[in-house]
Motif scaffolding. Structure first.
Motif, mmCIF file in Angstrom:
data_model
loop_
_atom_site.group_PDB
_atom_site.id
_atom_site.type_symbol
_atom_site.label_atom_id
_atom_site.label_comp_id
_atom_site.label_asym_id
_atom_site.label_seq_id
_atom_site.Cartn_x
_atom_site.Cartn_y
_atom_site.Cartn_z
ATOM 1 N N ASN A 193 1.394 5.929 -7.464
ATOM 2 C CA ASN A 193 0.245 6.540 -8.132
ATOM 3 C C ASN A 193 -0.858 6.813 -7.102
ATOM 4 O OD1 ASN A 193 -1.939 7.289 -9.692
ATOM 5 N ND2 ASN A 193 -1.478 5.830 -11.322
ATOM 6 N N ALA B 113 2.226 1.689 -3.415
ATOM 7 C CA ALA B 113 1.173 2.076 -4.363
ATOM 8 C C ALA B 113 0.856 3.561 -4.232
ATOM 9 C CB ALA B 113 -0.082 1.242 -4.125
ATOM 10 N N ASN C 8 0.818 -1.204 0.000
ATOM 11 C CA ASN C 8 0.000 0.000 0.000
ATOM 12 C C ASN C 8 0.861 1.267 0.000
ATOM 13 O OD1 ASN C 8 -2.046 -1.790 0.144
ATOM 14 N ND2 ASN C 8 -2.683 -1.307 2.227
ATOM 15 N N ARG D 4 -6.201 5.943 -4.499
ATOM 16 C CA ARG D 4 -7.445 6.435 -3.908
ATOM 17 C C ARG D 4 -8.637 5.674 -4.489
ATOM 18 N NH1 ARG D 4 -11.341 10.485 -3.053
ATOM 19 N NH2 ARG D 4 -11.764 10.998 -5.209
ATOM 20 N N LEU D 5 -8.599 5.431 -5.784
ATOM 21 C CA LEU D 5 -9.727 4.756 -6.418
ATOM 22 C C LEU D 5 -9.875 3.308 -5.952
ATOM 23 C CD1 LEU D 5 -9.910 5.988 -10.106
ATOM 24 C CD2 LEU D 5 -11.275 6.653 -8.137
ATOM 25 N N VAL D 6 -8.755 2.650 -5.570
ATOM 26 C CA VAL D 6 -8.908 1.288 -5.076
ATOM 27 C C VAL D 6 -9.222 1.288 -3.589
ATOM 28 C CG1 VAL D 6 -7.401 0.281 -6.801
ATOM 29 C CG2 VAL D 6 -6.466 0.870 -4.587
ATOM 30 N N GLY D 7 -9.507 2.462 -3.031
ATOM 31 C CA GLY D 7 -9.987 2.515 -1.656
ATOM 32 C C GLY D 7 -8.904 2.723 -0.614
ATOM 33 N N LEU D 8 -7.667 2.965 -1.038
ATOM 34 C CA LEU D 8 -6.622 3.237 -0.042
ATOM 35 C C LEU D 8 -6.788 4.668 0.467
ATOM 36 C CD1 LEU D 8 -3.480 1.645 -1.720
ATOM 37 C CD2 LEU D 8 -4.765 0.793 0.227
ATOM 38 N N ARG D 9 -6.652 4.829 1.798
ATOM 39 C CA ARG D 9 -6.709 6.185 2.344
ATOM 40 C C ARG D 9 -5.291 6.731 2.347
ATOM 41 N NH1 ARG D 9 -10.467 4.131 7.138
ATOM 42 N NH2 ARG D 9 -8.932 2.489 6.891
ATOM 43 N N LYS E 29 -3.492 8.804 -7.249
ATOM 44 C CA LYS E 29 -4.872 8.822 -7.750
ATOM 45 C C LYS E 29 -5.427 7.410 -7.850
ATOM 46 C CE LYS E 29 -4.910 12.937 -10.672
ATOM 47 N NZ LYS E 29 -4.808 13.297 -12.102
ATOM 48 N N ALA E 30 -4.617 6.511 -8.433
ATOM 49 C CA ALA E 30 -5.074 5.131 -8.593
ATOM 50 C C ALA E 30 -5.287 4.494 -7.225
ATOM 51 C CB ALA E 30 -4.058 4.330 -9.408
#
Lengths: 372, 505
Positions: free
Chosen positions: A230, A226, A223, A235-240, A232-233
């Motif tokens: 990236n 990641a 995480n 955030r979209l997979v739900g990482l805070r 933005k990516a």
């Protein structure tokens, strides 16, 4: 052959080669001064304590190793560096001593003669202060989106000042024997060493081990990378991502505090002007020497640890050829340039091209000089 | 016949584990538009990169003009000095610089050491006017849509290219009128004797503007044809190496929603200030719902608001009847999945491996402290790599080394691995070859048949008509209509998209 190639492609190959080169330099210097390489590898047991250059290098690199661990995480997820770690070392050291001698420090001439609060509370307070500083940095970076170097510049300049205020502008000393255990050896009441290995090495090893296990046994390692690669990516997979960055800075601050505890324990007191001075740069350098990109993303913890030990080994060799502390940075800079250039991925094609030119020159020289 | 501008002979290029190009020949004549066609991973982009020096190659020779001395470009800059300019699929400009600065960055006209800003602005205006895009060249590039940004990239390339212009999927983010403007420009440049290499997945565009076609297949040359001699069907066959019925009907009407069915996702008056205007949307289990509209009409914005990628200011959102908070994390946990439009920006985590990229969302769904065991990760990644036929040297290859289409599949795999109830696909087939396109469309229908709900966004109306049971139409950031059943036809959708602005069409 393929095995050799796989070896040279391993990401730890160059950091290890650099470490070996610096150690080799140590050996050469030892041979030059004593006539044999023996003394460098000598490890003796005196008064129940291991002694020798190799032990000293490991021992002295402990603070740097711990700082480098925290710095690696920060660099990976925020693509920036925490330049406040040196100051945070001083601040957390000062706070813990202030607490240990709570209310009596000034009366005793800035000496802690006995703990006013339990020793463990002093240590925990130091770590808490470090974590708090880290939280401040992390808040500025993740929530207010201030560039990491600028955000941590606040504590870089301010932290040492607060430390001086806490220490009342004095060099506060701790006279309790157990205070020196963490930075030296654990001793019994008579001053005999109970452990042959310097305590700081254990602490550094523990920090590295715990961090490595946590990163390996959870998804935090992935995480963090990641988020660094990236945002933005992620955030979209739900990482805070904000929270991950915040936690990284808190961790880095706590690491700085642990390093600060060792540093103050070594000298049995806090010198707010000099504790951890310039260590932030060494820590950043350790991360880079470990083959990690300062632009964030992929990281190797072991690389940073190797980098930290390399820097300390370099410092040792420079001291042993009587380079003064003032001149040290210059020689370090030279060595660093060499090491970093060696690691550059752009060096190889450059050398190949240069090699091609050289071969052509040799060839034409041969033709010219041949039987014409 | 004049000398060809470029002759590439026997070009071979290897990547670790794959041969990207295997003895490929390519010839470009002056005054021709030459299409370079092939499926994902066929080697189109690699061939262009070899030509422009962005990648080195192992074997083969490149000749310029009538010269018999082979040249090697070591960098795109070097290629530019030889008159070869490229516009890539993804916009490669600096978003925070102004349009004018972007047009001239690295080649600013100077007087002594000083940049001549007045001259830059004047020339920038004339370049943009030439290509029919009247915009304020002093505004930062990022204030314009991706389409306009791409036109700027084209403007820059055209201004620099003396002889050869390479357009790598230039139209994949342009709308129809922008494509028309571009093609007028291409024809004008062709008339001036430029050679233009045109890479695209849109067959119609190839037949509209190109003169010759070179087809690559699996890194090999499949053939070079004059456009008149190669009917569309044969072109597809050449690309795929087999006979292919692309346009087979795959549409399965979604289960007809009844009054009692609970919608998988239900939006009431959902809107974003300054973004998409409040809209209602109900998507039922087992249906593929399409969202049509021009670029910038609000299609993507609807998807982002539903997924929580942008937080909404008005309205409510419910998943399976339960209201849901608005963040990607909540959406993920509620069984939503969002495959975004821009895979480079918002999809790929470049340095991480294919395996890590695939498990990332599922891992986050389970929580960071419940690490998916390595063998299970490999099983998940392997399963979806097989299912989607992802072409990669191994699961441990960094995703950045994959071709664009395969990256897109990895991102899709990431979301399928979370086994969502509701899958949003924003332009999933953009920049992807026909074979994969059909596969993805089929997959949508299959997933829906298994009870999943799919929100499908695409610029290609035909594609949507084939896959979707209902289509919502967006115009000017508002949802203006919804078509289903017998109403679904290309002309009906177009009419809705055009709306009251028939006079402009």
């Amino acid at each position: 052959m393929t095995r050799l190639r796989a070896l040279t492609r391993h990401r730890l190959f160059f950091p290890l080669v650099c470490l070996l080169l610096v150690l080799l330099l140590n050996v050469v210097v030892t041979v030059a001064t004593t006539g044999s390489p023996g003394p460098f590898f000598q490890i003796s047991l005196t008064n129940g304590a291991l002694n020798g250059p190799l032990v000293t290098i490991l021992n002295r690199s402990s603070e740097l190793v711990i700082l480098a661990v925290g710095m690696t995480i920060v660099v990976s997820c925020s693509a920036g560096t925490d330049i406040s770690v040196g100051a945070v070392m001083a601040l957390s050291g000062a706070v813990s001593i202030w607490l240990l001698g709570f209310g009596e420090l000034k009366d005793n001439g800035y000496h802690v003669e006995s703990y006013v609060v339990p020793y463990a509370v002093g240590l925990l307070a130091a770590v808490a202060v470090g974590a708090l500083c880290g939280a401040w940095n992390g808040f500025l970076v993740s929530k207010l989106k201030i560039q990491p170097m600028v955000a941590t510049l606040v504590l870089y300049t301010g932290g040492r000042g607060i430390a001086k205020v806490v220490a009342d502008g004095q060099i506060d000393k701790v006279d309790v024997a157990s205070y020196k255990w963490l930075g030296n050896f654990i001793q019994d009441a008579d001053g005999h060493n109970l452990m042959p290995i310097p305590t700081a090495i254990f602490i550094a090893a523990a920090v590295v081990a715990v961090t490595a296990v946590v990163l390996r046994r959870t998804a935090l390692g992935m995480n963090i990378q990641a988020v660094g690669i990236n945002n933005k990516a992620s955030r979209l997979v739900g990482l805070r991502s904000n929270r991950i960055v915040l936690v990284a800075y808190i961790f880095c601050g706590a690491c700085a505090a642990i390093a600060g505890i060792i540093a103050t324990s070594r000298i049995g007191g806090i010198d707010a002007n000099n504790c951890g001075k310039m260590l932030e740069l060494d820590a950043i350098l350790a991360v880079a020497l470990g083959g990690n990109s300062l632009a964030g993303g992929k990281f190797s913890l072991s690389g940073s640890v190797i980098g930290a030990v390399t820097i300390q080994a370099l410092t040792t060799v420079l001291y042993s050829i009587n380079v003064s502390a003032d001149q040290l940075p210059l020689f370090k800079a030279i060595a660093v340039i060499v090491i970093v250039v060696l690691q550059s991925p752009d060096l190889k094609p450059l050398l190949q091209r240069a090699g091609g030119v050289f071969r052509r020159l040799a060839l034409s020289a041969k033709r010219a000089g041949g039987p014409a | 016949m004049p000398d060809p501008l470029i002759r590439m002979r026997g070009i071979t290029k290897r990547f670790p584990g794959v041969i990207a190009l295997d003895g490929v020949d390519f010839t470009l004549q002056p005054g021709e538009v030459h299409a370079l066609m092939g499926e994902n991973g066929a080697g189109k982009s690699t061939l262009v990169k070899v030509l422009t020096g962005a990648e080195a190659f192992e074997e083969g020779k490149i000749f310029l003009g009538g010269s018999d001395t082979p040249i090697v470009n070591h960098s795109p800059q070097e290629a530019q000095t030889r008159g070869i300019s490229t516009v890539y699929q993804e916009v490669n400009l600096c978003p925070n610089l102004s349009v004018a600065e972007n047009l001239f960055v690295g080649r600013q006209p100077r007087r002594l050491a000083f940049v001549r800003w007045g001259e830059i602005r004047r020339r920038a205006r004339s370049i943009m006017a030439d290509i029919g895009v009247g915009i304020d060249v002093e505004k930062p590039l990022e204030s314009y849509s991706i389409a306009v940004q791409q036109m700027v990239a084209i403007g820059r390339a055209i201004d620099m290219a003396a002889q050869v212009l390479i357009l790598d999927e230039p139209t994949s983010s342009l709308n129809e009128s922008e494509v028309r403007t571009l093609f007028e420009l291409v024809r004008r440049l062709k008339g001036q004797g430029l050679g233009i290499v045109f890479i695209t997945h849109f067959l119609e565009q190839v037949y509209e503007v190109c003169d010759r076609i070179t087809v690559l297949r699996n890194g090999r040359l499949a053939g070079e044809y004059a456009i008149e001699t190669l009917p569309r069907k044969d072109l597809v066959a050449a690309m795929l190496g087999r006979a292919f019925d692309d346009l087979a009907e795959i549409r399965v009407a979604g289960a007809a929603p009844t009054a009692t069915t609970v919608p998988t996702v239900s939006a009431r008056g959902l809107g974003v200030h300054g973004g998409v205007k409040p809209f209602d949307l109900n998507i039922y289990p087992g249906e593929v719902y399409g969202l049509a509209g021009l670029l910038g009409s609000g299609r993507t914005e609807v998807a982002r608001a539903v997924y929580g990628a942008d937080s909404h200011d008005t309205g409510t959102l419910a998943v399976k009847g339960k209201p849901i908070a608005c963040s990607p994390r909540d959406s993920l946990k509620a069984g939503l999945a969002f495959c975004p439009e821009s895979r480079k920006d918002e999809g790929c985590v470049a340095e991480l491996t294919v395996r890590e990229n695939i498990v990332l969302a599922e891992q986050t769904k389970r929580g960071a402290f419940r690490l998916i065991p390595r063998d299970e990760q490999e099983a998940i990644a392997g399963k979806y790599a097989d299912l989607l036929q992802i072409k990669t040297a191994s699961l441990e290859t960094p995703i950045k080394q994959l071709s664009g289409g395969n990256q897109q599949k990895v991102i899709l795999a990431r979301w399928l691995a979370t086994q969502p109830d509701f899958l949003i696909l924003d332009e999933p087939t953009r920049g992807i070859d026909i074979g994969t396109k059909t596969e993805i469309q089929k997959l949508c229908v299959q997933l829906a048949a298994a009870g999943m709900s799919v929100l499908f966004i695409s610029s290609e109306i035909d594609e949507m008509l084939r896959t979707c049971g209902r289509i919502g139409v967006m115009r000017d950031l508002a949802k203006v209509g919804e078509l289903s059943g017998d109403e679904l036809s290309s002309s009906a959708v177009m009419a809705q998209i055009a709306g009251g602005r028939h006079d402009e069409a």
